[in-house]
Design a protein around this motif. Structure first.
Motif, PDB file in Angstrom:
ATOM      1  N   LEU A  54      22.378   8.567 -64.669  1.00 21.42           N
ATOM      2  CA  LEU A  54      23.300   8.097 -63.634  1.00 21.42           C
ATOM      3  C   LEU A  54      23.063   8.851 -62.333  1.00 21.42           C
ATOM      4  N   ASP A  55      22.853  10.165 -62.426  1.00 26.00           N
ATOM      5  CA  ASP A  55      22.539  10.950 -61.228  1.00 26.00           C
ATOM      6  C   ASP A  55      21.300  10.394 -60.535  1.00 26.00           C
ATOM      7  N   ILE A  56      20.278  10.099 -61.334  1.00 30.70           N
ATOM      8  CA  ILE A  56      19.003   9.621 -60.782  1.00 30.70           C
ATOM      9  C   ILE A  56      19.180   8.247 -60.153  1.00 30.70           C
TER      10      ILE A  56
ATOM     11  N   VAL B   5       6.082   2.918 -81.894  1.00 26.08           N
ATOM     12  CA  VAL B   5       6.740   1.884 -81.098  1.00 26.08           C
ATOM     13  C   VAL B   5       8.257   2.052 -81.134  1.00 26.08           C
ATOM     14  N   GLU B   6       8.806   2.357 -82.312  1.00 26.78           N
ATOM     15  CA  GLU B   6      10.259   2.468 -82.410  1.00 26.78           C
ATOM     16  C   GLU B   6      10.807   3.620 -81.565  1.00 26.78           C
ATOM     17  N   ASP B   7      10.039   4.709 -81.456  1.00 27.04           N
ATOM     18  CA  ASP B   7      10.483   5.830 -80.621  1.00 27.04           C
ATOM     19  C   ASP B   7      10.408   5.477 -79.134  1.00 27.04           C
ATOM     20  N   ILE B   8       9.369   4.741 -78.774  1.00 34.01           N
ATOM     21  CA  ILE B   8       9.217   4.315 -77.381  1.00 34.01           C
ATOM     22  C   ILE B   8      10.352   3.368 -76.997  1.00 34.01           C
ATOM     23  N   ILE B   9      10.633   2.408 -77.872  1.00 32.67           N
ATOM     24  CA  ILE B   9      11.688   1.426 -77.596  1.00 32.67           C
ATOM     25  C   ILE B   9      13.047   2.102 -77.502  1.00 32.67           C
ATOM     26  N   GLU B  10      13.291   3.086 -78.349  1.00 30.89           N
ATOM     27  CA  GLU B  10      14.569   3.798 -78.298  1.00 30.89           C
ATOM     28  C   GLU B  10      14.783   4.448 -76.940  1.00 30.89           C
ATOM     29  N   ARG B  11      13.741   5.123 -76.417  1.00 29.73           N
ATOM     30  CA  ARG B  11      13.855   5.755 -75.103  1.00 29.73           C
ATOM     31  C   ARG B  11      13.961   4.700 -74.006  1.00 29.73           C
ATOM     32  N   GLN B  12      13.194   3.636 -74.142  1.00 28.97           N
ATOM     33  CA  GLN B  12      13.253   2.550 -73.168  1.00 28.97           C
ATOM     34  C   GLN B  12      14.666   1.983 -73.052  1.00 28.97           C
ATOM     35  N   GLN B  13      15.312   1.799 -74.196  1.00 25.97           N
ATOM     36  CA  GLN B  13      16.626   1.184 -74.214  1.00 25.97           C
ATOM     37  C   GLN B  13      17.665   2.070 -73.536  1.00 25.97           C
ATOM     38  N   ILE B  14      17.546   3.389 -73.745  1.00 19.35           N
ATOM     39  CA  ILE B  14      18.463   4.319 -73.083  1.00 19.35           C
ATOM     40  C   ILE B  14      18.357   4.178 -71.567  1.00 19.35           C
ATOM     41  N   ILE B  15      17.133   4.084 -71.096  1.00 20.03           N
ATOM     42  CA  ILE B  15      16.893   3.963 -69.653  1.00 20.03           C
ATOM     43  C   ILE B  15      17.357   2.608 -69.145  1.00 20.03           C
ATOM     44  N   LYS B  16      17.075   1.562 -69.916  1.00 25.54           N
ATOM     45  CA  LYS B  16      17.495   0.208 -69.528  1.00 25.54           C
ATOM     46  C   LYS B  16      19.011   0.110 -69.452  1.00 25.54           C
ATOM     47  N   ASN B  17      19.683   0.748 -70.395  1.00 29.75           N
ATOM     48  CA  ASN B  17      21.154   0.719 -70.401  1.00 29.75           C
ATOM     49  C   ASN B  17      21.739   1.388 -69.167  1.00 29.75           C
TER      50      ASN B  17
ATOM     51  N   MET C  89       6.186   1.530 -51.876  1.00 30.41           N
ATOM     52  CA  MET C  89       6.095   2.316 -53.087  1.00 30.41           C
ATOM     53  C   MET C  89       7.293   2.065 -53.988  1.00 30.41           C
ATOM     54  N   GLN C  90       7.071   2.131 -55.294  1.00 28.09           N
ATOM     55  CA  GLN C  90       8.175   2.065 -56.239  1.00 28.09           C
ATOM     56  C   GLN C  90       8.751   3.464 -56.399  1.00 28.09           C
ATOM     57  N   GLN C  91      10.041   3.603 -56.152  1.00 25.43           N
ATOM     58  CA  GLN C  91      10.644   4.923 -56.095  1.00 25.43           C
ATOM     59  C   GLN C  91      11.177   5.341 -57.457  1.00 25.43           C
ATOM     60  N   THR C  92      10.653   6.448 -57.942  1.00 21.21           N
ATOM     61  CA  THR C  92      10.973   6.915 -59.277  1.00 21.21           C
ATOM     62  C   THR C  92      11.382   8.385 -59.238  1.00 21.21           C
ATOM     63  N   MET C  93      11.900   8.855 -60.352  1.00 26.06           N
ATOM     64  CA  MET C  93      12.220  10.268 -60.483  1.00 26.06           C
ATOM     65  C   MET C  93      11.957  10.685 -61.926  1.00 26.06           C
ATOM     66  N   ARG C  94      11.548  11.925 -62.087  1.00 27.45           N
ATOM     67  CA  ARG C  94      11.266  12.427 -63.422  1.00 27.45           C
ATOM     68  C   ARG C  94      12.561  12.785 -64.155  1.00 27.45           C
ATOM     69  N   TRP C  95      12.586  12.425 -65.426  1.00 26.69           N
ATOM     70  CA  TRP C  95      13.722  12.722 -66.302  1.00 26.69           C
ATOM     71  C   TRP C  95      13.175  13.303 -67.590  1.00 26.69           C
ATOM     72  N   PHE C  96      13.709  14.442 -68.025  1.00 30.26           N
ATOM     73  CA  PHE C  96      13.158  15.130 -69.180  1.00 30.26           C
ATOM     74  C   PHE C  96      13.786  14.695 -70.501  1.00 30.26           C
ATOM     75  N   GLY C  97      14.534  13.600 -70.474  1.00 31.33           N
ATOM     76  CA  GLY C  97      15.094  13.080 -71.707  1.00 31.33           C
ATOM     77  C   GLY C  97      16.567  13.387 -71.865  1.00 31.33           C
TER      78      GLY C  97
END
Length: 390
Positions: free
Chosen positions: A20-22, A45-57, A4-12
């Motif tokens: 970092l905790d996650i 798309v721009e809102d999705i990419i913005e959130r994606q980038q935060i997570i990627k960083n 399984m791919q191990q994930t955790m929920r993050w509310f933003g």
């Protein structure tokens, strides 16, 4: 073997639990949503990419949307629902264009989930979520005072509720009211009595059959779009898996799952396999659901519950509850390897431990409780994979 791919929920960004905790908890994937966008509007798309980038960083990936919410007018097939469905289709395409291809949603009217106690004290002092039917009945009849609610309850149920309420202080009554009407995930804003009664009135003429018909229409429109863009839609079961406030319920049983899969047979029309929500109904056979619908399971919520009696259930440790988690995880591992796919999984509704006591936490989503669940589920899976590989 595939795991399984191990994930955790993050509310933003406003979540008290940081990325970092996650990451330090051992998760590689994030489950989140754009809670700031009003329900029904297009996810750009721009809102999705913005959130994606935060997570990627932070060194992780956004792998599951939970949730892309379904507007109430879609559920009722009223008002602007056709436009909201079109907006939903655009959001699916935009998410796919950004490489996010698992979307969780639910079709529960008004409330995403209901508990009567957010701080049940376990024997070890940790705190859990609990549902007590007597408490809920008291809330419905004597706090909310829903019109004609008395017709939904037997005389015994009414008497039990009165006895329960007679022991509550005014502060405890106010807390019960707050607990039941907690807002949507990602929000700590409660509904008022006036708001909830108005919303309930909008469902006065909608029964299970009509709500199911509306869900099937919605899926007949959006599932082909999801299929086209290789997106998996995963409907979350009702929580709890029975009617509350007189509202219809159409995703509570194995037959409910069967009905929507048969009506819209595209593989994109799938299930968020939540062992807690489905397991709160003792008639559901959790292992059989994997056997019957494993190819339509696209996301995993692994948690556990204990039914103290027919009126009370509470969240339990992930590996110790009514759900036979070892047998369930083994079936999941076998199913994933048969399908050649690693499904995202997240632990759900962890306990609140004393180390986080007093911190502002969304009920069920403190870090330590979910970290403990993730670690236990990871260890369980590793043992099962080792056994199967012998």
């Amino acid at each position: 073997m595939i795991k399984m791919q191990q994930t955790m929920r993050w509310f933003g960004p406003q979540d008290k639990v940081s990325l970092l905790d996650i990451k330090q908890a051992g998760a590689t994937g994030i489950v989140t949503a754009l809670h700031q966008i009003p329900v029904g509007e297009v996810w750009r798309v721009e809102d999705i990419i913005e959130r994606q980038q935060i997570i990627k960083n932070a060194g992780m990936q956004w792998v599951v949307v939970e949730s892309l919410p379904v507007h109430e007018e879609i559920k009722r097939a009223s008002g602007n629902y056709l436009q909201y469905i079109e907006n939903y289709k655009i959001s699916i395409k935009n998410l796919a264009d950004c490489g996010i291809r698992t979307i969780t949603y639910n079709f529960m009217p008004i409330l995403d989930w209901v508990r009567t106690d957010h701080s049940f004290i376990n024997q070890d002092g940790s705190k859990a979520l609990l549902y007590n039917k007597d408490a809920f009945t008291y809330f419905d009849l004597y706090l909310l005072k829903r019109p004609n609610a008395e017709t939904d309850y037997s005389e015994t149920e009414k008497n039990n509720a009165l006895q329960f309420g007679s022991k509550l202080s005014e502060e405890e009554k106010a807390l019960l009211f707050k607990n039941v009407l907690l807002g949507l995930p990602g929000s700590k804003i409660n509904f008022t009595a006036e708001q909830i009664l108005t919303l309930l009135d909008n469902y006065a003429d909608i029964d299970n059959e009509r709500l199911r018909k509306n869900l099937i229409y919605f899926l007949s429109e959006v599932a082909p779009i999801a299929e086209k863009y290789q997106v998996k839609l995963a409907i979350h079961p009702d929580d709890p898996p029975f009617s509350v406030l007189g509202l219809p319920r159409i995703m509570s049983t194995e037959n409910d799952i069967k009905s929507i899969f048969e009506a819209v047979p595209l593989n994109a029309n799938g299930l968020c396999y939540c062992t807690g929500s489905l397991g709160a109904n003792p008639k559901n056979n959790l292992e059989k659901i994997i056997d019957d619908y494993g190819d339509r399971i696209h996301f995993l919520h692994l948690r556990n519950t204990i039914r103290e009696n027919e009126n009370v259930f509470r969240e339990s440790e992930h590996l110790n509850g009514d759900a036979k988690m070892a047998a369930i995880v083994e079936k999941i591992v076998l199913m994933m390897n048969q399908r050649n796919v690693s499904l995202p999984m997240r632990p759900d509704h962890g306990f609140l431990h004393s180390i986080e006591e007093g911190e502002e936490q969304y009920p069920g989503y403190s870090l330590v409780g979910r970290l403990k669940g993730l670690a236990e589920l990871r260890g369980l899976e590793m043992g099962i994979v080792y056994k199967l590989a012998q």
